[in-house]
Structure formats: C-alpha cells, structure tokens
Design an enzyme around this catalytic site. Structure first.
Site, PDB file in Angstrom:
ATOM      1  N   GLN A   4      24.184  17.118 -56.143  1.00  0.00           N
ATOM      2  CA  GLN A   4      25.501  18.230 -57.256  1.00  0.00           C
ATOM      3  C   GLN A   4      26.782  18.810 -56.408  1.00  0.00           C
ATOM      4  OE1 GLN A   4      23.379  21.002 -59.981  1.00  0.00           O
ATOM      5  NE2 GLN A   4      25.474  21.907 -60.681  1.00  0.00           N
ATOM      6  N   SER A  60      19.312  16.642 -51.923  1.00  0.00           N
ATOM      7  CA  SER A  60      19.239  17.488 -53.085  1.00  0.00           C
ATOM      8  C   SER A  60      18.513  16.402 -54.426  1.00  0.00           C
ATOM      9  CB  SER A  60      19.649  18.872 -53.728  1.00  0.00           C
ATOM     10  OG  SER A  60      19.570  19.420 -55.074  1.00  0.00           O
ATOM     11  N   LEU A  61      19.529  16.421 -55.401  1.00  0.00           N
ATOM     12  CA  LEU A  61      19.081  15.502 -56.360  1.00  0.00           C
ATOM     13  C   LEU A  61      19.499  14.145 -55.860  1.00  0.00           C
ATOM     14  CD1 LEU A  61      20.212  14.102 -59.629  1.00  0.00           C
ATOM     15  CD2 LEU A  61      22.840  14.469 -59.365  1.00  0.00           C
ATOM     16  N   ARG A  99      15.778  18.013 -65.173  1.00  0.00           N
ATOM     17  CA  ARG A  99      16.048  18.857 -63.988  1.00  0.00           C
ATOM     18  C   ARG A  99      17.606  19.476 -64.664  1.00  0.00           C
ATOM     19  NH1 ARG A  99      18.610  18.568 -58.756  1.00  0.00           N
ATOM     20  NH2 ARG A  99      17.098  18.681 -57.637  1.00  0.00           N
ATOM     21  N   HIS A 146      17.261  26.138 -55.239  1.00  0.00           N
ATOM     22  CA  HIS A 146      16.607  25.776 -53.779  1.00  0.00           C
ATOM     23  C   HIS A 146      16.533  26.853 -53.127  1.00  0.00           C
ATOM     24  CE1 HIS A 146      17.415  21.497 -54.147  1.00  0.00           C
ATOM     25  NE2 HIS A 146      18.655  21.625 -53.632  1.00  0.00           N
ATOM     26  N   GLN A 177      10.843  20.470 -54.455  1.00  0.00           N
ATOM     27  CA  GLN A 177      12.239  20.838 -53.462  1.00  0.00           C
ATOM     28  C   GLN A 177      13.138  21.488 -54.440  1.00  0.00           C
ATOM     29  OE1 GLN A 177      15.192  18.391 -55.336  1.00  0.00           O
ATOM     30  NE2 GLN A 177      14.715  17.107 -53.026  1.00  0.00           N
TER      31      GLN A 177
END
Length: 415
Positions: free
Chosen positions: A11, A92-93, A117, A201, A250
């Site tokens: 993102q 991340s994603l 998510r 996070h 995560q």
C-alpha cells in the site's frame, strides 16, 4: 546464471488511473479484473480508472486493487517465457502477491484474503487518531534510540517498517508522532508524514486480527514453488503453516524489508524487478543491492522484457538439473570403502544419472528431475558426505537451475 528476484509493492503505490495501459492492452488483465470484481462485489476497473483519488487510496480498496493489478502484470510478464525466478518477496501487502505468484495461494483465495485484510485494517484504524511517519536521514540504530528515549516518558511510538539504513517508518498516535518528529529533528533527523489511514504494522492494529486470522484459517496455503521471503522474519518460508502464522503476525509487527534485501544480497541476487504500479520499491532498492540491477516493470516494460529474454537465454546455456547432479556426484569425496555398498549406492546410481542425461533435457518431467536429485542424494549418502554439504550442494543446484519447486527434497535432509 544470475539470480532473479521479483518484488511486489504494498500500500502506498496505488494511484488513480493505475494499470490503465495494462488493462487496455492485455486480455488476461481484463479477465483478472473481472474475476476479482465478482469476488469483491464491485468493479475494480471503475475503482482504478474513474473513481476519485480518495477512494482509490482507501485501505479496503487500495489493497485489493494492488494485489490484482500486480499479479496480472506478473502474468503478462511471464506469459510465453519460462522466467528463471530464484526468489519472490513483497513489501507488506506485496508479500501476499508474492505468495500468489509462487503458487502458495490460489487467485480466488488471495483476493478474498486481501479483501478481509483491507477492510479489517481500515475498520481498526477508523477514528483511532493514529498514523505513520518516515524517519529519514538518520541511521536505524539512532532512530531506535530516539524512540526508546521518547517512549521512556510514557509515549508509545513503534517501528513499523525497516525500509533501509536511512529510512525507518514509525507508527503511533498523531500526538505522539508529532512529539517524536520534534525529538528526531532535534537530533539531526527528518520526519515525513505518510498519507495512510492508521498505525499499520504495530500493536495499534490488534483489533484487525480476529477477522483476519479467521480469514487465514479458511484459505488453503501450499508450500511455495519458489522461495518467498517473509516480512516478519526476513528469511525464506520453510513451510505452509509458517506462512499462515507469519501473515497474521505481520499486521502487528514491523516489516523487515532491509533484512530481506540483505539476505538476498548475501545470496548474490543479481537482478531485481519490481512488478506493480509505479517504482516505490525500485527507489528503495537502488543503492541497497550493491552491483545488482534494479528495474520497474511498470516504468520500463521493454527494458524488463529484454532483461528477461537475456536471462532465459543464459539459463538455456546452463547445465540442467541432471548435468549438475552428475557433476556433484563426481566431485564429492568418498568416505565409504565398502565395495558392495559403493557399487550399489554410487556406481549404479551414477549410471542411472547418465541414462537421464541422454534424454532431451528441455522436456524432462518434474518426476525425472526429482529422480536425478534423489540419485545424487543416494550417491552422497553412500559416500558418507556430511549432511550440511549435502544440503548445500542440493540447494545450489536448485537455485542455479530455477527448479526450487524440488526444494522439499533438500528439506528432507534436515529430518
């Protein structure tokens, strides 16, 4: 052979109109957009191409659209080419996109998972009064010391992303982020406010976990066909169950991107290609991967195509699994002087490898390649080669040939 790393963005790479040229020029992209739209219940094409920028950047929409666009771009890039991918990872994603590309998730499950998510994270962040800043121009250790000192006064700022030696992302309440910004600047650093909806996070995302972990429990996760590096550990996943556990962790743990990059640099990764909109990761990687080449598929598709074609040609000139197994079988030292054992375990196995080498190497089945690896293992075990050396030789062969889908054979050595 140059090791190739494919990286997928997270993102922050989204923007209004992203992916338009890929959608217009490739039927496979349009099909993926339609397939995903049926799953999420709204038109991804309308979202990406005609919706206001504020809608595209919403967490619930940005994450799904980034997954679908990045993966469909990956499919276009690899169509008609047997791309020798050595490693996959994402920020991340983007890690979920990497798992999808590695065959650990189906497209349908990945879309459903990311939908949950994004919605869970957006819901958790709503009205939370939290956000993120990037601490730049200051070494990681100094940023961590600033955070420690600042938090000693009762604050709660957390490291969210270890992006590089001079870029560390922090999460916290807006008031605490304002305070840590002054703290950093007083010590020679600089803070940049990030346009995100919450403190991702970090433990501020704990409220998103119940819904997300439930979704994780409902999808099938397989062992990746290509090593995928985890944001949580900075290392390659070793099992499907480890993937499920780490994806949940995560949400509330820092992204260890710099650890992933360092680990892959240590493995001599030579070519890095970012697959997704823009070139956020390319900018982070440039200068951090030594002499490695870094490209963005979105920004330089023709250049990437030429690089991939070159790698494919290089791979064709490399000895295949069978040839490397023959070489390793001959090169390993013998520590077994029992004539019968040596004949049955080494001589007979080597002759079988020679028979496999006479076949068309381009058309070998996975079963035949696996048989070659197992014959090499039999030879090394009979020669009483130490297990660490066995593992190293097998892993080296799989990396060189891009046949990392056979890595379970090497993993069996540890049991």
């Amino acid at each position: 052979m140059k090791d190739l790393v494919i990286v997928f963005p997270g993102q922050g790479s989204q923007f209004a109109g992203m992916g338009r040229k890929w959608f217009d020029e490739h039927e496979s992209v349009r099909e993926r957009f339609a397939q995903a739209s049926d799953i999420v219940g709204y038109s991804l094409a309308d979202l990406c191409f005609t919706a206001p920028p504020a809608e595209v950047t919403r967490t619930r929409y940005a994450q799904v659209s980034l997954l679908v666009l990045s993966y469909s771009m990956y499919e276009v890039m690899t169509a008609g080419r047997k791309v020798p991918v050595s490693y996959l990872t994402g920020h991340s994603l983007g890690e979920i996109t990497a798992l999808l590309a590695a065959g650990a998730l189906t497209f349908e499950d990945a879309v459903r998972l990311v939908k949950v998510r994004g919605e869970a994270m957006e819901g958790c962040a709503a009205d939370s009064g939290t956000g993120m800043i990037a601490a730049v121009r200051m070494p990681v250790a100094d940023v961590e010391k600033c955070v420690e000192d600042f938090n000693a006064a009762g604050h709660d700022v957390q490291v969210a992303n270890y992006n590089g030696e001079l870029q560390t992302v922090l999460s916290g309440t807006l008031d605490d982020l304002k305070g840590i910004t002054a703290h950093l600047e007083d010590r020679g650093g600089r803070a940049v406010k990030l346009n995100v909806a919450g403190a991702f996070h970090s433990t501020f995302m704990a409220g998103a976990l119940p819904e997300y972990t439930k979704a994780l429990s409902e999808v099938t996760i397989a062992e990746p066909a290509v090593p995928v590096y985890s944001n949580v550990t900075g290392e390659a996943y070793e099992s499907a169950e480890a993937i499920r556990e780490a994806l949940a962790v995560q949400l509330t743990s820092p992204v260890r991107w710099s650890d992933i990059v360092a680990a892959l640099v240590d493995r001599k990764a030579a070519v890095w290609i970012e697959v997704g909109p823009k070139q956020v990761l390319k900018k982070m990687l440039t200068g951090a991967v030594g002499s490695g080449e870094v490209y963005s598929l979105d920004e330089e598709p023709d250049r990437v195509g030429a690089v991939l074609d070159h790698l494919v040609e290089l791979k064709k000139r490399e000895p295949g699994v069978v040839g490397l197994c023959l070489g390793a079988a001959a090169a390993t030292r013998n520590r077994n002087f029992d004539a019968d054992e040596y004949h049955n375990g080494v001589v007979v196995s080597y002759r079988k490898l020679q028979e496999l080498s006479k076949l068309d190497q381009e058309s070998l089945s996975d079963q035949q390649k696996q048989a070659a690896v197992e014959l090499l293992l039999t030879i090394m075990r009979t020669k009483r080669v130490p297990e660490p050396e066995q593992r190293d030789r097998i892993e080296s062969i799989l990396r060189r040939t891009g046949e990392v889908g056979l890595r379970t054979i090497a993993g069996a050595l540890a049991t």
